[in-house]
Design an enzyme around this catalytic site. Structure first.
Site, PDB file in Angstrom:
ATOM      1  CD1 TRP A 129      24.695 -35.597 -34.327  1.00  0.00           C
ATOM      2  CD2 TRP A 129      24.564 -37.826 -34.464  1.00  0.00           C
ATOM      3  NE1 TRP A 129      24.682 -36.099 -33.048  1.00  0.00           N
ATOM      4  CE2 TRP A 129      24.598 -37.457 -33.093  1.00  0.00           C
ATOM      5  CE3 TRP A 129      24.499 -39.175 -34.792  1.00  0.00           C
ATOM      6  CZ2 TRP A 129      24.555 -38.398 -32.057  1.00  0.00           C
ATOM      7  CZ3 TRP A 129      24.453 -40.113 -33.769  1.00  0.00           C
ATOM      8  CH2 TRP A 129      24.480 -39.728 -32.418  1.00  0.00           C
ATOM      9  CG  ASN A 187      24.536 -32.049 -32.839  1.00  0.00           C
ATOM     10  OD1 ASN A 187      25.572 -32.588 -33.196  1.00  0.00           O
ATOM     11  ND2 ASN A 187      23.834 -32.510 -31.828  1.00  0.00           N
ATOM     12  CG  ASP A 188      22.403 -30.421 -29.272  1.00  0.00           C
ATOM     13  OD1 ASP A 188      22.047 -30.554 -30.438  1.00  0.00           O
ATOM     14  OD2 ASP A 188      22.040 -31.189 -28.359  1.00  0.00           O
ATOM     15  CD1 TRP A 215      27.331 -32.992 -36.309  1.00  0.00           C
ATOM     16  CD2 TRP A 215      26.020 -32.662 -38.090  1.00  0.00           C
ATOM     17  NE1 TRP A 215      26.027 -32.996 -35.874  1.00  0.00           N
ATOM     18  CE2 TRP A 215      25.208 -32.802 -36.951  1.00  0.00           C
ATOM     19  CE3 TRP A 215      25.410 -32.448 -39.342  1.00  0.00           C
ATOM     20  CZ2 TRP A 215      23.811 -32.736 -37.002  1.00  0.00           C
ATOM     21  CZ3 TRP A 215      24.032 -32.381 -39.397  1.00  0.00           C
ATOM     22  CH2 TRP A 215      23.248 -32.531 -38.236  1.00  0.00           C
ATOM     23  NE  ARG A 230      18.713 -37.388 -26.287  1.00  0.00           N
ATOM     24  CZ  ARG A 230      17.764 -38.291 -26.563  1.00  0.00           C
ATOM     25  NH1 ARG A 230      17.687 -39.404 -25.864  1.00  0.00           N
ATOM     26  NH2 ARG A 230      16.885 -38.062 -27.529  1.00  0.00           N
TER      27      ARG A 230
HETATM   28  C1  FRU Z   1      19.864 -32.861 -29.418  1.00  0.00           C
HETATM   29  C2  FRU Z   1      20.659 -34.106 -29.062  1.00  0.00           C
HETATM   30  C3  FRU Z   1      20.785 -34.265 -27.571  1.00  0.00           C
HETATM   31  C4  FRU Z   1      22.017 -35.118 -27.450  1.00  0.00           C
HETATM   32  C5  FRU Z   1      22.872 -34.598 -28.579  1.00  0.00           C
HETATM   33  C6  FRU Z   1      23.723 -35.636 -29.269  1.00  0.00           C
HETATM   34  O1  FRU Z   1      20.101 -32.438 -30.714  1.00  0.00           O
HETATM   35  O2  FRU Z   1      20.060 -35.253 -29.650  1.00  0.00           O
HETATM   36  O3  FRU Z   1      19.648 -34.828 -26.950  1.00  0.00           O
HETATM   37  O4  FRU Z   1      22.645 -34.985 -26.204  1.00  0.00           O
HETATM   38  O5  FRU Z   1      21.998 -34.008 -29.513  1.00  0.00           O
HETATM   39  O6  FRU Z   1      24.547 -35.048 -30.238  1.00  0.00           O
END
Ligand code: FRU
Length: 538
Positions: free
Chosen positions: A46, A21-22, A19, A145
């Site tokens: 996730w 993400n950001d 996985w 965050r």
């Molecule tokens: C956005 C988010 C952020 C956080 C991160 C955790 O997709 O939820 O706010 O820092 O991903 O993986």
């Protein structure tokens, strides 16, 4: 799982497996682009979030590096979450990131490279005084965050913003610091918009009104406008707004309150979230990275062993011509992957017709197209006060006087699978023309366990402009840009037949009246080298 391998992309950034993400902390350092990202080393969903890391010379070919940061401290025990890099005037790098603590409190932490002489920045050190920021009074411990890149104030301090919410109002808190270790929470909010909910991954940066180049985050002045972006946790889209930054009272004000953050314009009308820009000091440009998730099921992700890709990095410019939009365009380096091309010059596409474009295999393409609508049909078309919206007006099969027309990608020979990317023009009261730019996923796959929405939005088209289109096709992603990048759509599609050599490309015009003239240049795209870190391979 080789059964599902056709969905892997060939020139978009993705990890070998699991996985992602950001995008996190993108930067250019000693000849290398660094890309960090939210990564689960243990699976295709996730969780267990660490910072993955890769480097590139050109933002296209990548070398994966060892994980940069993992949860090994109480203050990031539940995850090393999203953060941003700041390059100080002396060249030193400062990284700020969110940690989810052992008690799931969101705090901000400081990290820096262990060895600044290492251009690959392989080892990272977490500051011994972490966390440097905890949620302030009145802010919920799970709503604090994603610190931004810092910029310099007129007083010579560093300033950052952090996303949060108060009730249903999405907000950006603003802090000043001299040393990145101690911070002062400034009175009032940097910005907030009622009804938008939690703001994740806020971004703030200047754009130039005068020149087609990017600006370092600290630049301010009369020729500069400032952009604020928030990722709305509730609706999973990235919204930006253009406005004015006030250094003295540490606030930002949108040019048009109706196009404010979270209620106005999006970077992308498809799948594109938690994006982040950085200033590339090597090529004087600002570059946008965005996370593009899957539109298949979690079950399918686990089965195929990976989930998510990153967008092709996009150069960001202020669109002087509209004054309301940014222009997003794939970084010029992606053109180095272009192989042989086919050109189609001024092809007449009659109302109600479909035409195959013979380009051979059509799974890795870069397409540039221009359309001109028959003038007489434009004049003759009836005025209508019916509101059109890509997502709810019937998609590419619903015929109007002046559209839809465009290109169908990832289609099979029989057109049983296809993803139309198209324009739809509406003539409103008083003869005013409005152009919409859409992609229709509803027939993109015969698979039943995937999302097949219709995406899109309005695209500004100015007097005398032709309609123009750029599309990057890469197996399971279609990234589309209209009018030089004023409106963009990233779609994930999972054809079962239109794969590899069986994928075709079509031109179509589903308008009832207007014939259009299309000119296209279509390149086959090479695959990028995205290589594993050598020692992991033994
Ligand atoms: C956005 C988010 C952020 C956080 C991160 C955790 O997709 O939820 O706010 O820092 O991903 O993986």
């Amino acid at each position: 799982n080789s059964m599902l391998s056709w969905q892997r992309t060939a020139f978009h950034f993705q990890p070998e497996k699991n996985w992602m993400n950001d995008p996190n902390g993108p930067l250019f350092y000693k000849g290398w682009y660094h890309f960090f990202y939210q990564y689960n080393p243990n699976g295709a969903i996730w969780g267990d979030i660490v910072w993955g890391h890769a480097v590139s010379r050109d933002l296209i070919h990548w070398l994966h590096l060892p994980l940069a940061m993992v949860p090994d401290q109480w203050y990031d025990f539940n995850g090393v979450w999203t953060g941003s890099a700041t390059i100080l005037p002396d060249g030193k790098i400062v990284m700020l990131y969110t940690g989810a603590t052992n008690e799931s409190v969101q705090v901000q932490n400081l990290a820096y490279p262990a060895d600044p002489s290492d251009p690959l920045l392989i080892k990272w050190i977490k500051y011994s005084g972490n966390p440097v920021l905890v949620p302030p009074p009145g802010i919920h411990h799970k709503d604090f965050r994603d610190p931004t890149t810092a910029w310099l104030t007129s007083e010579g301090k560093w300033r950052i913003i952090i996303g949060s919410k108060i009730n249903r109002t999405g907000i950006a808190l603003v802090y000043d610091t001299k040393d990145f270790k101690t911070y002062e929470l400034l009175d009032g909010l940097f910005h907030g918009v009622p009804g938008t909910g939690m703001w994740e991954c806020v971004d703030f940066y200047p754009v130039s009104k005068a020149e087609d180049c990017g600006l370092d985050t600290s630049i301010n002045g009369p020729e500069v406008k400032h952009v604020v972006k928030a990722s709305l946790d509730d609706d999973r889209h990235d919204y930006y707004a253009i406005g004015t930054y006030h250094d003295k009272n540490s606030t930002w004000v949108p040019d048009n309150p109706e196009i404010d953050v979270g209620i106005g314009i999006r970077y992308d009308y498809g799948v594109f979230y938690a994006s982040k820009t950085f200033y590339d000091q090597d090529k004087s440009r600002r570059i946008l990275w965005g996370w593009i998730g899957e539109s298949d099921s979690e079950f399918a992700d686990v089965k195929k062993g990976w989930a998510s890709i990153q967008s092709i990095p996009r150069t960001i410019l202020f669109d002087n011509k509209t004054g309301t939009h940014l222009l997003q365009w794939p970084v010029q380096e992606v053109e180095s992957l272009r192989l042989r091309s086919n050109e189609f010059d001024k092809v007449q596409v009659k109302a109600g017709s479909v035409m195959k474009l013979d380009v051979g295999s059509a799974t890795q393409l870069d397409i540039e197209a221009e359309f001109e609508v028959d003038k007489e049909a434009l004049d003759k078309a009836p005025e209508s006060n019916v509101t059109f919206s890509c997502s709810s007006s019937g998609g590419s099969v619903k015929r109007g006087a002046l559209g839809p027309f465009g290109v169908s990608v990832l289609a099979d020979e029989a057109l049983s699978e296809q993803t139309p990317v198209y324009f739809y023009i509406v003539k409103g009261n008083g003869g005013k023309l409005t152009t919409h730019f859409c992609t229709d996923q509803s027939r993109s796959s015969e698979a039943t366990d995937v999302n097949k929405p219709i995406y899109g939005s309005y695209v500004p088209v100015l007097e005398g402009e032709k309609l123009s289109l750029r599309i990057l096709v890469d197996h399971s992603i279609v990234e589309s840009f209209a009018q030089g990048g004023r409106t963009c759509i990233a779609s994930r599609v999972y054809p079962t037949k239109a794969i590899y050599g069986a994928a075709r490309l079509f031109l179509f015009n589903n308008a009832t009246d207007a014939s259009v003239t299309a000119s296209l240049k279509i390149w086959q795209m090479n695959s990028a080298f995205i290589r594993p870190y050598p020692s992991e391979n033994k």
